[in-house]
Design a protein around this motif. Structure first.
Motif, PDB file in Angstrom:
ATOM      1  N   VAL A 173      43.434  48.390  27.095  1.00  0.00           N
ATOM      2  CA  VAL A 173      44.568  47.552  26.708  1.00  0.00           C
ATOM      3  C   VAL A 173      45.804  48.071  27.429  1.00  0.00           C
ATOM      4  CG1 VAL A 173      46.051  46.812  24.812  1.00  0.00           C
ATOM      5  CG2 VAL A 173      43.585  47.053  24.429  1.00  0.00           C
ATOM      6  N   GLY A 174      46.543  47.180  28.074  1.00  0.00           N
ATOM      7  CA  GLY A 174      47.765  47.621  28.725  1.00  0.00           C
ATOM      8  C   GLY A 174      48.165  46.767  29.906  1.00  0.00           C
ATOM      9  N   ASP A 175      48.870  47.381  30.830  1.00  0.00           N
ATOM     10  CA  ASP A 175      49.447  46.690  31.979  1.00  0.00           C
ATOM     11  C   ASP A 175      48.495  46.820  33.154  1.00  0.00           C
ATOM     12  OD1 ASP A 175      51.035  45.513  33.833  1.00  0.00           O
ATOM     13  OD2 ASP A 175      52.675  46.951  33.714  1.00  0.00           O
ATOM     14  N   PHE A 176      47.623  45.822  33.340  1.00  0.00           N
ATOM     15  CA  PHE A 176      46.688  45.860  34.468  1.00  0.00           C
ATOM     16  C   PHE A 176      46.199  44.449  34.773  1.00  0.00           C
ATOM     17  CE2 PHE A 176      44.273  46.940  30.585  1.00  0.00           C
ATOM     18  CZ  PHE A 176      43.356  45.892  30.546  1.00  0.00           C
ATOM     19  N   ASP A 177      45.608  44.297  35.940  1.00  0.00           N
ATOM     20  CA  ASP A 177      44.964  43.052  36.324  1.00  0.00           C
ATOM     21  C   ASP A 177      43.532  43.081  35.798  1.00  0.00           C
ATOM     22  OD1 ASP A 177      43.054  41.648  38.463  1.00  0.00           O
ATOM     23  OD2 ASP A 177      44.985  40.611  38.487  1.00  0.00           O
ATOM     24  N   SER A 178      43.173  42.122  34.974  1.00  0.00           N
ATOM     25  CA  SER A 178      41.889  42.145  34.281  1.00  0.00           C
ATOM     26  C   SER A 178      40.706  42.183  35.244  1.00  0.00           C
ATOM     27  CB  SER A 178      41.752  40.919  33.369  1.00  0.00           C
ATOM     28  OG  SER A 178      42.725  40.932  32.365  1.00  0.00           O
ATOM     29  N   LYS A 179      40.740  41.354  36.266  1.00  0.00           N
ATOM     30  CA  LYS A 179      39.598  41.302  37.185  1.00  0.00           C
ATOM     31  C   LYS A 179      39.451  42.606  37.955  1.00  0.00           C
ATOM     32  CE  LYS A 179      39.516  36.278  37.747  1.00  0.00           C
ATOM     33  NZ  LYS A 179      39.624  35.127  38.699  1.00  0.00           N
ATOM     34  N   ARG A 180      40.571  43.177  38.379  1.00  0.00           N
ATOM     35  CA  ARG A 180      40.489  44.455  39.096  1.00  0.00           C
ATOM     36  C   ARG A 180      40.017  45.576  38.189  1.00  0.00           C
ATOM     37  NH1 ARG A 180      46.066  44.440  42.771  1.00  0.00           N
ATOM     38  NH2 ARG A 180      45.469  42.670  44.115  1.00  0.00           N
ATOM     39  N   MET A 181      40.485  45.559  36.948  1.00  0.00           N
ATOM     40  CA  MET A 181      40.051  46.590  36.015  1.00  0.00           C
ATOM     41  C   MET A 181      38.559  46.468  35.737  1.00  0.00           C
ATOM     42  SD  MET A 181      40.709  49.252  34.210  1.00  0.00           S
ATOM     43  CE  MET A 181      42.503  49.353  34.060  1.00  0.00           C
ATOM     44  N   GLU A 182      38.090  45.257  35.522  1.00  0.00           N
ATOM     45  CA  GLU A 182      36.663  45.074  35.285  1.00  0.00           C
ATOM     46  C   GLU A 182      35.844  45.550  36.478  1.00  0.00           C
ATOM     47  OE1 GLU A 182      33.382  41.564  34.286  1.00  0.00           O
ATOM     48  OE2 GLU A 182      35.527  41.097  34.274  1.00  0.00           O
ATOM     49  N   ALA A 183      36.307  45.233  37.677  1.00  0.00           N
ATOM     50  CA  ALA A 183      35.582  45.665  38.878  1.00  0.00           C
ATOM     51  C   ALA A 183      35.558  47.192  38.981  1.00  0.00           C
ATOM     52  CB  ALA A 183      36.230  45.057  40.127  1.00  0.00           C
ATOM     53  N   ALA A 184      36.692  47.824  38.662  1.00  0.00           N
ATOM     54  CA  ALA A 184      36.756  49.293  38.736  1.00  0.00           C
ATOM     55  C   ALA A 184      35.821  49.934  37.710  1.00  0.00           C
ATOM     56  CB  ALA A 184      38.194  49.752  38.512  1.00  0.00           C
ATOM     57  N   LEU A 185      35.768  49.377  36.513  1.00  0.00           N
ATOM     58  CA  LEU A 185      34.885  49.929  35.485  1.00  0.00           C
ATOM     59  C   LEU A 185      33.421  49.712  35.844  1.00  0.00           C
ATOM     60  CD1 LEU A 185      36.857  48.841  32.294  1.00  0.00           C
ATOM     61  CD2 LEU A 185      36.534  51.183  33.132  1.00  0.00           C
ATOM     62  N   ARG A 186      33.101  48.549  36.381  1.00  0.00           N
ATOM     63  CA  ARG A 186      31.718  48.307  36.804  1.00  0.00           C
ATOM     64  C   ARG A 186      31.317  49.274  37.913  1.00  0.00           C
ATOM     65  NH1 ARG A 186      29.224  44.027  34.687  1.00  0.00           N
ATOM     66  NH2 ARG A 186      30.479  42.404  33.667  1.00  0.00           N
ATOM     67  N   SER A 187      32.233  49.520  38.822  1.00  0.00           N
ATOM     68  CA  SER A 187      31.945  50.471  39.903  1.00  0.00           C
ATOM     69  C   SER A 187      31.720  51.874  39.356  1.00  0.00           C
ATOM     70  CB  SER A 187      33.106  50.480  40.900  1.00  0.00           C
ATOM     71  OG  SER A 187      32.906  51.455  41.902  1.00  0.00           O
TER      72      SER A 187
END
Length: 429
Positions: A173-187
């Motif tokens: 939760v916070g200040d981030f781009d959702s798609k980029r965050m999801e991609a980073a977590l998947r990686s």
């Protein structure tokens, strides 16, 4: 996704927790979780701390009954470091020997220091005696004996058996781009292997019938600390909103029925409450308080009488409305910060609850049917003939009082908790 603060908070849960502690080595999950930040990836414990501190971040690890966790809060600009540390702690902990020895010693010392104030351990004694052999009855942090038996090899074995990508829940939760965050977590986590097996599933504990009393002797005590309970409800119980309302009024706030009786009107204690431990299966429901040794009987009698009156009459319309207003005003404060929101969302995933559990909570509480609430109270709160009591105090001074409430078995407060309680429970069978 939340864009009004330049922070990102996260909670990562790994299903498992102390349910999977081997018998005789209680505290292993907690010890393993503490060790996650004591060396991971290419960083030592000092380097992990320095990386977080240098970014002005918070980073913590721990365990609970049904999970291990990593939580933190980072500036939005440091999201790369945040995910790197999170991934290292969960996937690449090194569990160094030197750090293990320190954490183990500190954990044992913490257990021993908690004995300075019996309030710290009252609920552990209550759960252990009431639940006996059920995993919910084992103290999360173990005791000085069980911790003493744990080796670094045990920590490694626990980690290998209980950690894996299929057990992971991550809430950001916070200040981030959702798609980029999801991609980073998947990686970071998509290649993390599954744990060797599923988390331990446990049966529902059994509601106790009849009276049972454990008297824990602390000869130098000038007060009696007491726990009175039975089985409560699970986290997903269909009446959970009604129970929230009922318990807030009965024993969940300063002006509750219970605290008003034992503290405000009688002055028998500095505080009395009723708490309900809610897991995948029902946990214990218990009244807890303490009083001067010489007022032990008065305080316990009043607590039981207050419970009986609550079961008999429930809540009047004024109390019901007061409870609704209190919960409606309090609930938003539990979702004010990013870390609070992250924790609540992770809990929803853990217990497979819908998002409406949060978004519709206030409306549901306001709509609790007052006419049906008494049925819920009588289902959830124990009959007075079916109470388990734990008293910690000067046994010589309160032994006769303890016998008023049912068959008594005794234990010593200076002994390790689990062996003392289990020996007493065996005698009670």
């Amino acid at each position: 996704e939340k864009h009004d603060v330049p922070l990102t908070s996260f909670v990562a849960y790994v299903r498992g927790g102390s349910l999977s502690d081997p018998e005789g080595k209680e505290g292993l999950a907690s010890l393993t979780a503490q060790m996650l930040r004591k060396g991971a990836g290419k960083r030592s414990a000092q380097e992990i701390a320095a990386a977080a501190d240098g970014a002005g971040a918070d980073l913590a690890t721990g365990a609970n009954v049904e999970l291990s966790w990593v939580a933190g809060e980072f500036l939005a600009r440091d999201q790369g470091l945040m995910i790197e540390l999170l991934s290292d702690l969960l996937r690449r902990p090194s569990f160094p020997d030197s750090e293990f020895a320190k954490v183990k010693r500190q954990s044992i010392d913490a257990i021993l220091s908690e004995k300075d104030d019996p309030r710290n351990l009252l609920s552990d004694y209550g759960r252990a005696f009431f639940l006996r052999d059920h995993p919910y009855g084992r103290p999360l942090d173990g005791d000085e004996t069980t911790l003493g038996k744990i080796t670094r090899d045990d920590v490694l074995a626990y980690y290998r058996a209980q950690f894996g990508g299929d057990r992971l829940i991550v809430s950001m939760v916070g200040d981030f781009d959702s798609k980029r965050m999801e991609a980073a977590l998947r990686s970071a986590f998509s290649a993390w292997a599954r744990a060797p097996g599923p988390p331990r599933a446990v049966p529902a504990p059994t509601r106790a019938e009849g009276r049972k009393v454990l008297l824990v002797d602390k000869p130098d005590a000038t007060q009696t600390y007491f726990w009175i309970g039975n089985l409560g409800i699970s986290r997903a119980d269909p009446d959970r909103d009604a129970v929230d309302l009922a318990n807030t009024c009965f024993g969940g706030r300063f002006t509750s029925i219970l605290n008003s009786a034992l503290r405000i009107r009688s002055g028998l204690t500095y505080g009395a409450r009723c708490g309900i431990a809610r897991y995948a299966q029902p946990g214990p429901l218990a009244i807890t308080s303490y009083t001067k040794t010489e007022t032990t009987q008065r305080a316990i009698d009043l607590a039981i009488e207050t419970l009986g009156a609550f079961r008999a009459a429930g809540l009047d319309s004024a109390a019901l409305q007061s409870g609704r207003n209190y919960l409606a005003g309090l609930f938003p404060t539990r979702l004010e910060t990013s870390d609070q929101i992250a924790q609540h969302l992770a809990e929803l995933a853990l217990y497979n609850l819908p998002r409406e559990e949060l978004t519709g909570y206030v409306d549901r509480v306001r709509k609790v049917d007052g006419g049906k609430l008494l049925q819920v109270i009588r289902r959830v709160y124990p009959d007075l003939k079916d109470l388990t009591l734990v008293l910690i105090g000067n046994a010589a001074a309160i032994r006769a009082v303890a016998r008023r409430y049912g068959p008594v078995v005794e234990a010593r407060f200076d002994r390790p908790l689990l062996s003392a309680v289990h020996s007493a429970a065996a005698r009670a069978r």
